[in-house]
Design a protein around this motif. Structure first.
Motif, mmCIF file in Angstrom:
data_model
loop_
_atom_site.group_PDB
_atom_site.id
_atom_site.type_symbol
_atom_site.label_atom_id
_atom_site.label_comp_id
_atom_site.label_asym_id
_atom_site.label_seq_id
_atom_site.Cartn_x
_atom_site.Cartn_y
_atom_site.Cartn_z
ATOM 1 N N ASN A 145 25.570 29.450 -9.231
ATOM 2 C CA ASN A 145 25.015 30.412 -10.189
ATOM 3 C C ASN A 145 23.509 30.259 -10.342
ATOM 4 O OD1 ASN A 145 27.625 31.158 -10.531
ATOM 5 N ND2 ASN A 145 27.676 30.912 -12.746
ATOM 6 N N VAL A 146 23.069 28.994 -10.394
ATOM 7 C CA VAL A 146 21.650 28.743 -10.641
ATOM 8 C C VAL A 146 20.804 29.270 -9.480
ATOM 9 C CG1 VAL A 146 21.739 26.410 -9.634
ATOM 10 C CG2 VAL A 146 19.970 26.974 -11.312
ATOM 11 N N LYS A 147 21.328 29.182 -8.256
ATOM 12 C CA LYS A 147 20.571 29.667 -7.103
ATOM 13 C C LYS A 147 20.471 31.194 -7.115
ATOM 14 C CE LYS A 147 20.128 29.432 -2.127
ATOM 15 N NZ LYS A 147 20.532 28.800 -0.875
ATOM 16 N N ILE A 148 21.575 31.864 -7.466
ATOM 17 C CA ILE A 148 21.566 33.335 -7.529
ATOM 18 C C ILE A 148 20.585 33.805 -8.600
ATOM 19 C CG2 ILE A 148 22.985 35.404 -7.820
ATOM 20 C CD1 ILE A 148 25.432 33.643 -7.135
ATOM 21 N N GLU A 149 20.677 33.173 -9.772
ATOM 22 C CA GLU A 149 19.805 33.551 -10.886
ATOM 23 C C GLU A 149 18.336 33.331 -10.515
ATOM 24 O OE1 GLU A 149 19.152 32.284 -15.560
ATOM 25 O OE2 GLU A 149 21.111 31.954 -14.609
ATOM 26 N N ASP A 167 39.707 8.604 26.595
ATOM 27 C CA ASP A 167 39.317 9.826 25.891
ATOM 28 C C ASP A 167 38.347 9.582 24.736
ATOM 29 O OD1 ASP A 167 40.893 11.264 27.569
ATOM 30 O OD2 ASP A 167 42.614 11.387 26.224
ATOM 31 N N CYS A 168 38.261 8.360 24.257
ATOM 32 C CA CYS A 168 37.452 8.094 23.063
ATOM 33 C C CYS A 168 35.968 8.358 23.339
ATOM 34 C CB CYS A 168 37.651 6.657 22.600
ATOM 35 S SG CYS A 168 39.325 6.349 21.974
ATOM 36 N N ALA A 169 35.372 9.209 22.513
ATOM 37 C CA ALA A 169 33.961 9.572 22.688
ATOM 38 C C ALA A 169 33.450 10.178 21.394
ATOM 39 C CB ALA A 169 33.808 10.580 23.833
ATOM 40 N N GLU A 170 32.136 10.288 21.271
ATOM 41 C CA GLU A 170 31.544 10.970 20.122
ATOM 42 C C GLU A 170 30.184 11.533 20.495
ATOM 43 O OE1 GLU A 170 31.280 8.014 17.028
ATOM 44 O OE2 GLU A 170 29.311 7.334 17.699
ATOM 45 N N GLN A 171 29.811 12.624 19.833
ATOM 46 C CA GLN A 171 28.509 13.263 20.010
ATOM 47 C C GLN A 171 28.026 13.710 18.635
ATOM 48 O OE1 GLN A 171 26.797 13.625 22.784
ATOM 49 N NE2 GLN A 171 28.194 13.700 24.538
ATOM 50 N N ARG A 172 26.705 13.808 18.466
ATOM 51 C CA ARG A 172 26.174 14.250 17.176
ATOM 52 C C ARG A 172 25.134 15.338 17.373
ATOM 53 N NH1 ARG A 172 21.856 11.144 13.640
ATOM 54 N NH2 ARG A 172 21.380 13.324 13.277
ATOM 55 N N THR A 173 25.031 16.175 16.363
ATOM 56 C CA THR A 173 24.026 17.235 16.368
ATOM 57 C C THR A 173 22.703 16.691 15.848
ATOM 58 O OG1 THR A 173 24.412 17.966 14.094
ATOM 59 C CG2 THR A 173 25.819 18.925 15.824
ATOM 60 N N LYS A 174 21.688 17.498 15.930
ATOM 61 C CA LYS A 174 20.413 17.174 15.289
ATOM 62 C C LYS A 174 20.588 17.316 13.769
ATOM 63 C CE LYS A 174 18.745 21.948 15.854
ATOM 64 N NZ LYS A 174 19.860 22.467 16.653
ATOM 65 N N THR A 175 19.640 16.797 13.036
ATOM 66 C CA THR A 175 19.642 16.930 11.577
ATOM 67 C C THR A 175 18.940 18.222 11.182
ATOM 68 O OG1 THR A 175 19.621 14.536 11.263
ATOM 69 C CG2 THR A 175 18.862 15.884 9.412
ATOM 70 N N ILE A 176 19.528 18.947 10.242
ATOM 71 C CA ILE A 176 18.886 20.145 9.681
ATOM 72 C C ILE A 176 18.340 19.750 8.307
ATOM 73 C CG2 ILE A 176 19.172 22.549 8.995
ATOM 74 C CD1 ILE A 176 19.592 21.991 11.998
ATOM 75 N N HIS A 177 17.048 19.777 8.166
ATOM 76 C CA HIS A 177 16.425 19.241 6.957
ATOM 77 C C HIS A 177 16.480 20.231 5.796
ATOM 78 C CE1 HIS A 177 15.011 15.620 8.920
ATOM 79 N NE2 HIS A 177 14.626 16.373 9.945
ATOM 80 N N GLN A 178 16.868 19.694 4.646
ATOM 81 C CA GLN A 178 16.824 20.401 3.362
ATOM 82 C C GLN A 178 17.539 21.755 3.411
ATOM 83 O OE1 GLN A 178 12.953 20.483 1.529
ATOM 84 N NE2 GLN A 178 12.486 18.384 2.132
ATOM 85 N N ASN A 179 18.730 21.732 3.959
ATOM 86 C CA ASN A 179 19.538 22.964 3.977
ATOM 87 C C ASN A 179 21.011 22.618 4.042
ATOM 88 O OD1 ASN A 179 20.703 25.457 4.260
ATOM 89 N ND2 ASN A 179 19.518 26.078 6.037
ATOM 90 N N GLY A 180 21.686 22.677 2.897
ATOM 91 C CA GLY A 180 23.129 22.498 2.867
ATOM 92 C C GLY A 180 23.856 23.804 2.681
ATOM 93 N N ASP A 181 23.102 24.889 2.416
ATOM 94 C CA ASP A 181 23.743 26.180 2.146
ATOM 95 C C ASP A 181 24.250 26.845 3.418
ATOM 96 O OD1 ASP A 181 23.218 25.943 -0.572
ATOM 97 O OD2 ASP A 181 21.204 26.786 -0.337
ATOM 98 N N ASN A 182 23.400 26.922 4.435
ATOM 99 C CA ASN A 182 23.814 27.543 5.688
ATOM 100 C C ASN A 182 22.995 26.965 6.848
ATOM 101 O OD1 ASN A 182 25.082 29.267 7.501
ATOM 102 N ND2 ASN A 182 23.585 30.891 7.206
ATOM 103 N N PRO A 183 23.147 25.649 7.098
ATOM 104 C CA PRO A 183 22.385 25.040 8.198
ATOM 105 C C PRO A 183 22.880 25.567 9.555
ATOM 106 C CG PRO A 183 24.001 23.502 7.335
ATOM 107 C CD PRO A 183 24.024 24.686 6.418
#
Length: 1008
Positions: A211-215, A699-715
């Motif tokens: 709500n606070v973001k919309i307002e 089969d055991c493996a892992e991969q990671r993405t880059k970091t998206i800074h300061q965006n949890g809404d739609n990174p």
């Protein structure tokens, strides 16, 4: 004037206002970081191109030039600066552009020395001029590349009519729909609504927004306009919705399938459903049904158009969940012996914290049973007032009354699953209180207890289906010749083992706890039927003496040693007998072992501390989510068949099992919350994603993405990974979202799914908290493609393009046993195995090379186009694919039968294998190796036959679709197609495709 008109048309400031706009972006507000305008239409793309972007121009000589590219305001030419060329030469006329090609698909990209460092998603090429020259470009992000590709394709398609086309497109559908909603909220007809109403309306449309973001967004808009008052107009409402609720990554997906329209019509949607989502038997009626269900605008519903907002609704619905809906109900064969299933199991079920000082509570049983657990533990001791109690002996855990636990079990035993429940009874009671235990069990559970003695003539336990609604007691049992009312048995005491460990840590001298004897009531003993507890000595003794109704419990440490030293024996042992593995006594904090370490050995009952969340419980919960969460999962065939070779520690491909390639693209995240235990100030997160594969060691493996800074809404992550899965039936995929800028806690959310339950295509993944609850409105958006599985887009994404040509193939071979008669039989398998491999690989090589990848689409996507092309151009590569398919259909029956005949002939030696080896002079390790080679060869034969059978079924399905398309388009016999000589030859090839039901299969499996 032209530019000003264009800016006004796109809803932007005039050129004179642009400097003010640019200056405003440089200011930083601590209440909200500035955001770029969301892209949701072709007009947004063209406007962004007019503004310009920095792109890298690639040359074949490995040179890369940074240039600023922009579209002229009159939309007639594309130019770049700075450049050594004169200004009139550093440009391309839009009219001269022949094609806009995505990815690294020109000679320049292929020969550039730095091509491997360039992302496929960021690269695109402009083909222009009479000589088809290429301008090869790389954007800084996939989004920027998408903007240019989309905008240029619109300009190529519509030329001077582009503005008119955009004006009558999707934006109007959105405006109309939102306008109707606004009018409904404007009850007094004042052309505006209160700020509170506007916030609630947008919150209703996008529940994940705060709500606070919309307002704040409305207030910022009012401040920019120097508006007095807080009421919201229709135009402001639409603008804020556009800024907050638009998902550019889905817009770019929409235009890929919409033929440069701002919406999907029914045919566009059909192609998307079939090619990407892997939906079978797609019809226009299905498309209409989806549009009617998810399209919010009345115009879209009437015209059969799916707008961006409707497309978002559909992609976020349960229809596009990554988890296969067929696995939400019991879908596996439940008529196999009990030992052929993994069983969802709990350790110290009564505990709700650690196993040394933690409290005991009946809610532990309620939670476990509701989660589908099918094996719970009861550690029973003498209690006050002649009432047995449950707790961990020799510890400070609290007590709960045995009777109340049995009441709870009676109430919840079959709430989540109708299949048998195992009560692991660790009995430490006196004879007097054992009688009380027996009375409570009989009175409360009654006929639910399985009381029939095992059938001595059987070699295996009954099936879960045979035992529906039954409770099995696992515990000690008196000898069958015991005639008294009680007898002596050895005690099982995990608590004493743990207490000893604690004392050793305290510095006391280490002593070995000898198994104690105790008196067991015959009444209680008789309740134990199919799960008699016995001590494990070694595998050789077990194979010779253990009965199928006897069950051994393995300490985690000892089970790990067995898995390391005797991986093949452990797998073979678990084909017939149940094995229970419980956590090491060293885990006084009730941490969990990795269940995969023991599932790969075939251990059925891996007891988990349900009260302890984390990776290990994520794996357990995720694994048993399949098969309707009924608590039973059928083990891989290679771990069930009587004669088969499988080593738990294999670090290579599994004999007889075709590896799968898993291609995953992490596209974006939505509404990612701050980590629950984070001490960081504010709600901003810096998310990144790990993709983990859990399964056999190979089969055991892992991969990671880059970091998206300061965006949890739609990174937007836009990163792709590829994994080879060697034993798909035992693999799991775990998605973990973490915060890179955390204080105290980095965990945001996770989701764990069995590989076999993943749906290909564009999918949303619901994130879960550390304790397993669904995080409200928190999602990952991904694209999935899997080898030979319907959907997932282009063949190369499904891993088919990595198939080798004939020269690079590896053929299955038979191992030598050094037993002459048997080696001669296996030797005869060489030719049919080679033929089977060639038949399958020839087919996959054609598909992987893109020979039926018409218009860069998948074979499924283009069946109608393919049928038309086959009629008019029968010599195209697609015709070659059909000919190869026909060869496979014509030859597979005989090859399959020859492989099965070798298998059948070899199995005739199975019972006498040991004696034949001895006669040939084999002994000790050599004899063991010979027996192992026999099982290896049988596994190869069975596996190769199954793969050929699967390939035949898939070819039938593909040809059936092309034949169906030909009939639908009147291109087959009796249709209205052309009739020239070459065209007639194409028609005959279509007529020859069999018209039997899809899935009909001439190949039969003699073992089934």
């Amino acid at each position: 004037k032209v530019k000003d008109t264009l800016m006004l048309f796109f809803g932007h400031k005039t050129s004179s206002d642009y400097s003010t706009h640019q200056q405003r972006k440089k200011t930083v507000s601590f209440s909200s970081m500035p955001t770029e305008k969301k892209i949701s239409s072709a007009s947004d793309c063209i406007n962004s191109m007019v503004d310009g972007s920095e792109l890298r121009k690639v040359r074949s000589n490995s040179r890369v030039y940074h240039r600023y590219f922009l579209l002229d305001a009159d939309m007639q030419s594309l130019r770049w600066e700075p450049s050594k060329k004169e200004s009139d030469k550093a440009k391309i006329d839009v009219k001269s552009i022949k094609e806009v090609r995505t990815g690294k698909n020109t000679d320049t990209f292929r020969t550039n020395g730095n091509s491997d460092q360039i992302s496929e998603d960021c690269a695109f090429s402009i083909i222009y001029g009479e000589n088809y020259e290429s301008l090869d470009l790389v954007a800084n992000s996939a989004d920027v590349a998408n903007i240019w590709v989309t905008g240029l394709r619109y300009l190529i398609s519509y030329g001077k009519h582009t503005l008119n086309m955009i004006q009558s497109s999707q934006d109007n559908m959105r405006a109309s729909w939102l306008g109707d909603l606004f009018d409904e909220a404007d009850v007094i007809g004042g052309k505006c609504i209160s700020l509170c109403s506007a916030v609630q309306l947008i919150k209703k449309l996008s529940p994940g927004l705060k709500n606070v973001k919309i307002e704040l967004k409305f207030k910022e808009l009012h401040k920019v306009k120097d508006k007095i008052g807080s009421d919201v107009t229709k135009e402001e409402f639409i603008e804020v919705f556009h800024d907050l609720c638009t998902r550019p990554e889905i817009y770019f997906l929409l235009v890929q399938f919409s033929s440069n329209k701002e919406f999907l019509d029914t045919k566009d949607l059909m192609i998307f459903l079939e090619a990407e989502q892997g939906m079978a038997k797609v019809s226009e009626d299905i498309s209409v049904e989806i549009i009617q269900k998810y399209e919010p605008s009345k115009e879209g519903q009437l015209k059969g158009w799916l707008s961006l907002d409707g497309f978002i609704n559909y992609l976020m619905s349960a229809d596009c969940h990554i988890f296969d809906p067929e696995q939400k109900i019991v879908c596996q064969d439940m008529n196999q012996p009990l030992s052929h299933y993994y069983i969802n199991s709990s350790h110290n079920t009564y505990l709700i914290e650690d196993q040394f000082r933690g409290p005991s509570d009946i809610t532990g049983y309620i939670r476990a049973l509701k989660m589908g657990c099918r094996s719970v533990e009861l550690d029973v001791w003498d209690g006050p007032d002649n009432e047995p109690v449950i707790y961990t002996g020799h510890t400070m855990t609290s007590h709960i009354v045995f009777r109340s636990v049995i009441d709870i079990i009676n109430k919840y035993a079959f709430v989540a699953s109708e299949f048998p429940l195992i009560l692991c009874l660790e009995n430490h009671c006196s004879l007097m209180q054992q009688k009380v235990m027996f009375q409570h069990l009989k009175k409360i559970l009654g006929d639910k207890i399985h009381a029939d003695p095992p059938n001595l003539e059987d070699n295996y336990l009954p099936s879960p289906s045979d035992l529906k609604g039954k409770i099995l007691l696992k515990g000690k049992k008196l000898a069958s010749n015991c005639t008294g009312s009680e007898g002596e048995v050895t005690d099982e005491d995990e608590g004493a083992e743990m207490s000893q460990r604690m004392n050793n840590e305290g510095g006391e001298q280490q002593t070995v706890v000898q198994p104690k004897k105790f008196q067991l009531s015959k009444d209680l003993s008789d309740l134990v039927t199919l799960c008699k507890s016995v001590r494990f000595k070694d595998f050789q003794t077990a194979f010779q003496n253990q009965k199928h109704w006897e069950l051994c419990s393995f300490n985690e440490v000892f089970a790990s040693r067995c898995a390391t030293d005797h991986p093949g024996d452990f797998v073979n042992y678990n084909k017939k007998f149940l094995a229970r593995v419980y956590p090491s006594p060293m885990r006084i904090d009730s941490s969990n072992m990795n269940p995969q370490d023991f599932w790969k050995c075939g251990c059925q009952i891996v007891a988990m501390n349900y009260q302890t969340p984390g990776l290990m419980m994520d794996l357990n919960i995720g694994w048993f989510r399949q098969n309707g969460n009924c608590g039973y999962v059928l083990r891989p065939a290679i771990m069930r068949e009587q004669v088969s070779y499988f080593s738990a520690n294999t670090k290579d491909s599994v004999p007889g099992v075709s590896p799968q390639l898993l291609h995953i693209k992490i596209i974006s995240g939505q509404n990612l919350p701050k980590p629950k235990g984070s001490g960081a100030k504010g709600d901003v997160v810096d998310p990144y994603v790990y993709v983990e594969i859990h399964g056999i060691p190979a089969d055991c493996a892992e991969q990671r993405t880059k970091t998206i800074h300061q965006n949890g809404d739609n990174p937007i992550f836009d990163e792709s990974f590829e994994f080879q899965i060697n034993l798909p039936e035992l693999a799991m995929v775990r998605f973990v979202v973490l915060d890179d800028d955390y204080i105290g806690d980095e965990f945001i959310g996770q989701y764990t799914i069995p590989f076999e339950c993943i749906q290909p295509g564009f999918r949303h993944i619901p994130l879960q908290s550390l304790t397993g609850e669904v995080l409200p409105h928190a999602w990952l958006f991904v694209h999935v493609a899997i080898t030979n599985r319907r959907g997932g887009g282009k063949p190369h994404k499904r891993g088919l393009s990595v198939r080798k040509g004939k020269k690079g193939r590896e053929y299955a071979t038979m191992r030598i046993l050094f037993i002459k008669a048997i080696d001669e039989v296996f030797k005869s398998a060489a030719q049919p195995l080679r033929e089977a491999t060639d038949l399958r690989e020839n087919m996959q090589y054609l598909q992987g090379a893109g020979h039926c990848d018409t218009l860069q689409m998948s074979c499924h996507q283009t069946v109608t186009v393919t049928a038309q092309m086959l009629i008019t151009c029968p010599f195209l590569p697609c015709s070659q694919m059909i000919q190869t398919s026909r060869t496979l259909l014509e030859s597979s029956d005989s090859v399959y039968e020859r492989i099965l005949q070798v298998q059948k002939s070899a199995m005739e030696f199975h019972e006498n294998l040991h004696d034949m080896g001895v006669k040939e002079g084999l002994k000790g390790r050599k004899l063991h190796k010979s027996v192992e080679s026999f099982t290896w060869n049988i596994t190869i034969l069975k596996g190769q036959a199954d793969l050929l059978k699967h390939a035949r079924a898939e070819v039938l399905e593909n040809l059936k679709q092309i034949h169906y398309a030909a009939l639908t388009c009147n291109l087959a016999k009796g249709g209205a197609g052309p009739s020239s000589g070459s065209e007639s030859r194409g028609r005959r090839s279509l007529e020859a495709i069999p018209e039997k039901a899809v899935g009909e299969n001439d190949i039969t499996d003699e073992e089934n």
